[in-house]
Write an enzyme that holds these catalytic residues in place. Sequence first.
Site, PDB file in Angstrom:
ATOM      1  N   HIS A  39      22.889 -17.095  22.648  1.00  0.00           N
ATOM      2  CA  HIS A  39      23.667 -15.873  22.891  1.00  0.00           C
ATOM      3  C   HIS A  39      23.544 -14.917  21.698  1.00  0.00           C
ATOM      4  CE1 HIS A  39      26.055 -18.839  25.400  1.00  0.00           C
ATOM      5  NE2 HIS A  39      25.789 -17.909  26.274  1.00  0.00           N
ATOM      6  N   GLN A  72      31.175 -17.838  40.617  1.00  0.00           N
ATOM      7  CA  GLN A  72      29.828 -18.419  40.579  1.00  0.00           C
ATOM      8  C   GLN A  72      29.854 -19.946  40.494  1.00  0.00           C
ATOM      9  OE1 GLN A  72      28.939 -16.184  36.787  1.00  0.00           O
ATOM     10  NE2 GLN A  72      27.717 -17.998  36.330  1.00  0.00           N
ATOM     11  N   ASP A  86      17.802 -18.833  32.114  1.00  0.00           N
ATOM     12  CA  ASP A  86      18.259 -18.714  33.505  1.00  0.00           C
ATOM     13  C   ASP A  86      17.332 -17.749  34.225  1.00  0.00           C
ATOM     14  OD1 ASP A  86      20.697 -20.332  33.271  1.00  0.00           O
ATOM     15  OD2 ASP A  86      21.300 -18.777  31.863  1.00  0.00           O
ATOM     16  N   SER A 110      25.346 -23.826  26.817  1.00  0.00           N
ATOM     17  CA  SER A 110      26.745 -24.167  26.548  1.00  0.00           C
ATOM     18  C   SER A 110      27.056 -25.546  27.110  1.00  0.00           C
ATOM     19  CB  SER A 110      27.669 -23.125  27.174  1.00  0.00           C
ATOM     20  OG  SER A 110      27.337 -21.848  26.677  1.00  0.00           O
ATOM     21  N   ARG A 111      26.342 -25.953  28.152  1.00  0.00           N
ATOM     22  CA  ARG A 111      26.617 -27.265  28.765  1.00  0.00           C
ATOM     23  C   ARG A 111      26.035 -28.421  27.943  1.00  0.00           C
ATOM     24  NH1 ARG A 111      26.159 -24.171  33.825  1.00  0.00           N
ATOM     25  NH2 ARG A 111      28.163 -24.342  34.913  1.00  0.00           N
TER      26      ARG A 111
HETATM   27  O1  PAF Z   1      24.393 -16.482  32.314  1.00  0.00           O
HETATM   28  C1  PAF Z   1      25.643 -16.500  32.280  1.00  0.00           C
HETATM   29  O2  PAF Z   1      26.262 -16.915  31.297  1.00  0.00           O
HETATM   30  C2  PAF Z   1      26.427 -15.995  33.482  1.00  0.00           C
HETATM   31  O3  PAF Z   1      25.814 -16.363  34.680  1.00  0.00           O
HETATM   32  C3  PAF Z   1      26.701 -14.491  33.440  1.00  0.00           C
HETATM   33  C4  PAF Z   1      25.421 -13.671  33.522  1.00  0.00           C
HETATM   34  C5  PAF Z   1      27.450 -14.139  32.163  1.00  0.00           C
HETATM   35  C6  PAF Z   1      27.582 -14.082  34.624  1.00  0.00           C
HETATM   36  O4  PAF Z   1      28.809 -14.743  34.600  1.00  0.00           O
END
Ligand code: PAF
Length: 294
Positions: free
Chosen positions: A37, A61, A165, A201-202
């Site tokens: 991040h 989500q 992702d 994060s997981r």
């Molecule tokens: O990638 C992520 O952390 C999430 O899917 C996002 C893009 C912040 C949407 O909640």
Amino acid sequence: MQVITKAKELNQIIKKYKQEGKTIGLVPTMGALHKGHKSLIDAARRDCDIVVTSVFVNPTQFGEKEDFDKYPRVFDNDKEVCKSAGCDIIFHPAPSEMYPEYDDNRPLKDNLHVKSLSYIVKVPEKYTNRLCGKSRPGHFDGVCTIVSKLFHIVKPDKAYFGQKDIQQLIIIKNMCKNLNMDIDIQGCPIVREDSGLALSSRNSYLSEAQKQVASSIFKVLSNIELMFNEGKTDKEEVFSESLKLLADGIEIEYLEVCDVNTLDYCEKIIHNSFVAIAAKVGNVRLIDNVVLNR
Ligand code: PAF
């Protein structure tokens, strides 16, 4: 650095910056921020006058059986990461601020019904009936819904997403094209531990021994890239040879090659494709990929 929790307030602040001619970069996150991040915030810092990082664990989500309630929420640490990366504004709304039907006083999991009460962005099936979309029905609708909401609130010139992702990144790029959102979507390189394990994060759910096992996913992907660079394009051959490097204790959900713009499946490993993997180590589902360019 300001922490803003209300959408209207952020709207006003952004309006003022826009009137001054400032460019806005948005880094959408669900918190539990790590070096991956930080690299997104760094990129936004380099490109834009004002950097906004959103920290919001998005209920729409997550599936009923997924980890919405357990997802790490460590806002004090997130603030430190944002500050050290030179972020200007953190947007950290309560769930009810983003979804009016959400009841902040009810247990987290009891609120997943907001999905059926909210306006939701529907992603075409051709993007969701594959890779992660297969095992996570509705996931990308939820992602696009929250990302659209953030785009409406922040009105960024550029928004930054990790290439880890990759399906999400491609879907968001296509959403912007399709829904006429004039936002420059930047995909940023995957950041890895020394072992090669992609940061996520997981990963905090994994023991040290499991992390070691999980790092063999990168060995598989690196070997696929190596064989592709040597001119091998037959996926059966390349996959079966490379999978010999996968450690015991990993259960593969998928290993696929897809077009980097359209997400179409590819018969062969070709230029501008990517190979994506999802696998479970214990109960922890991990994803990774490599983009192939020659
Ligand atoms: O990638 C992520 O952390 C999430 O899917 C996002 C893009 C912040 C949407 O909640």
